[in-house]
Design an enzyme around this catalytic site. Structure first.
Site, PDB file in Angstrom:
ATOM      1  N   ASP A   1     -16.304  -6.780  -2.479  1.00 41.78           N
ATOM      2  CA  ASP A   1     -16.148  -8.156  -2.001  1.00 41.78           C
ATOM      3  C   ASP A   1     -17.065  -8.360  -0.789  1.00 41.78           C
ATOM      4  OD1 ASP A   1     -14.953  -6.765   0.015  1.00 41.78           O
ATOM      5  OD2 ASP A   1     -13.055  -7.861  -0.019  1.00 41.78           O
TER       6      ASP A   1
ATOM      7  N   TYR B   1     -14.045  -7.951  -9.160  1.00 39.81           N
ATOM      8  CA  TYR B   1     -13.503  -7.324  -7.952  1.00 39.81           C
ATOM      9  C   TYR B   1     -12.061  -6.848  -8.186  1.00 39.81           C
ATOM     10  CZ  TYR B   1     -11.450  -6.582  -3.433  1.00 39.81           C
ATOM     11  OH  TYR B   1     -10.780  -6.004  -2.387  1.00 39.81           O
TER      12      TYR B   1
ATOM     13  N   ARG C   1       0.822  -1.220   0.000  1.00 47.49           N
ATOM     14  CA  ARG C   1       0.000   0.000   0.000  1.00 47.49           C
ATOM     15  C   ARG C   1       0.853   1.265   0.000  1.00 47.49           C
ATOM     16  NH1 ARG C   1      -4.767   0.616   4.344  1.00 47.49           N
ATOM     17  NH2 ARG C   1      -5.890  -0.625   2.796  1.00 47.49           N
TER      18      ARG C   1
ATOM     19  N   GLU D   1      -3.630  -8.167  -4.788  1.00 47.01           N
ATOM     20  CA  GLU D   1      -5.077  -8.420  -4.916  1.00 47.01           C
ATOM     21  C   GLU D   1      -5.355  -9.877  -5.307  1.00 47.01           C
ATOM     22  OE1 GLU D   1      -7.530  -6.737  -3.898  1.00 47.01           O
ATOM     23  OE2 GLU D   1      -6.437  -4.930  -3.392  1.00 47.01           O
TER      24      GLU D   1
END
Ligand code: SF4
Length: 381
Positions: A161, A143, A40, A61
């Site tokens: 999700d 997603y 991140r 992911e």
């Protein structure tokens, strides 16, 4: 005033008017509380112009699908250390990727990960930036496409999700049961796809679902949306989302063959490239069927395919493994081959750790060897 659930109209799902204010309050909360995750870019760094690497966003992911952050962290770090770029991952062999993936389960994801890396390498490392283009890549579903578009490229997208569905069901007091409520919850989440900072907003909702609006005992006192949350106002926070009753999982049965060569090696083969555990190594077995077959039938099936002539010994106990949609119960038949042929693959048990053996087959090996010498794997559903 707290109203009982029965007093609610199904799927109230009424939107508060001030979506803009809701978005702003969640982003302000995220600026203060964002989780520090290896993949991140922190909100303050984003403000300073630091740009996410789409390779890292995509890798994290894919790994996070059906898996927890705690489990994923060491895998993510190991993958990045071995393959720091998408081009490096593209030139790895599928076996290397499957081996590094061992323990994360859902091996189709690993094969698709590799195929996707090769596709991006063909495009000279250039990723599509919109959801539509991302959706065309191997292993990238709605997603993941929305998550990459929002987080890596700041496109107006909201990944949805189970965590996000839960937050939306509560914020808007949607009382229709899942899975029927899915499209309604997705539309509610997507109503936030406007304005600036879509990447931070996507991660903020993820954080809210993971740390505050948790499945049991949501911490509403810490929630930036408490004042607007309809489920909180109605006293339904911990109750939503409703879920339709689950049907019991089917059990499948099979016999698995632990065949030992004169040199003490074990017969092993690769599964077909597609389907469950596709491309992984396995100890051969009879088909996985819903009724228990007899060992005699199983023996004749395998005798045709191997140079085995000795009788099989049925080992006591069973190996049980829970897949997403069914339970598998394996009984192990142990036998000795009088000779081997080059058509078959034989591996010493000491070398099993070098193979792409799924957790199920590691359980079989532990059962047959009767030792815990192989690294225990977390039981995954
Ligand atoms: Fe979830 Fe409670 Fe926040 Fe509502 S107030 S969104 S139920 S944590």
């Amino acid at each position: 005033m707290v109203r009982p659930a029965s007093a609610l109209k199904k799927s109230s799902g009424k939107k508060p008017q001030d979506l803009k204010g809701l978005k702003a309050s969640l982003l302000a909360w995220y600026d203060q509380t964002a989780r520090s995750l290896p993949w991140r870019i922190a909100p303050e760094d984003r403000r300073k112009g630091k740009i996410p690497d789409p390779y890292k966003v995509w890798l994290s992911e894919i790994m996070l699908q059906q898996t927890t952050v705690v489990t994923v962290k060491p895998y993510y770090q190991n993958f990045l250390a071995r393959w720091p770029t998408v081009k490096a991952l593209a030139v790895a062999t599928e076996d290397q990727v499957l081996h590094a993936w061992q323990g994360l389960g859902y091996y189709a994801r690993a094969r698709n990960l590799h195929a996707c890396a090769q596709e991006i390498a063909k495009r000279k490392g250039v990723w599509p930036q919109q959801e539509e283009g991302l959706l065309a890549l191997p292993g990238v579903g709605p997603y993941t496409a929305a998550a990459i578009a929002a987080i890596a490229f700041d496109q107006s997208a909201v990944p949805v999700d189970g965590n996000v569905e839960r937050v939306m069901a509560r914020l808007f007091a949607v009382t229709t049961s899942l899975p029927e409520a899915k499209s309604e919850l997705r539309d509610l989440a997507r109503s936030f796809a406007f304005g600036s900072r879509p990447g931070d907003f996507a991660q903020a909702v993820m954080d809210l679902g993971a740390t505050v609006c948790t499945p049991r005992q949501p911490k509403c006192d810490l929630c930036p949306w408490q004042k607007s949350c309809r489920a909180f106002a109605l006293g339904l926070a911990a109750e939503l989302p409703h879920r339709a009753a689950k049907t019991a999982k089917l059990t499948r049965y099979a016999y698995v063959f632990w065949l030992i060569s004169p040199e003490g090696k074990i017969w092993i083969r690769r599964r077909p490239p597609t389907g469950l555990l596709g491309g992984m190594m396995e100890f051969p077995s009879t088909p996985w069927v819903t009724t228990q077959d007899s060992p005699d039938k199983a023996q004749s099936a395998v005798a045709l395919a191997t140079p085995l002539l000795s009788p099989w010994e049925l080992m006591p106990g069973t190996v049980r493994h829970v897949f997403t949609h069914f339970i598998l119960e394996l009984r192990v038949l142990k036998g000795r081959a009088r000779r081997t042929t080059t058509d078959e693959k034989w591996v010493e048990p000491d070398h099993f750790s070098e193979l792409a053996l799924p957790s199920l087959m590691k359980k079989v090996a532990r059962h047959a060897i009767g030792s815990a010498s192989l690294t225990p794997q977390k039981h995954r559903k």
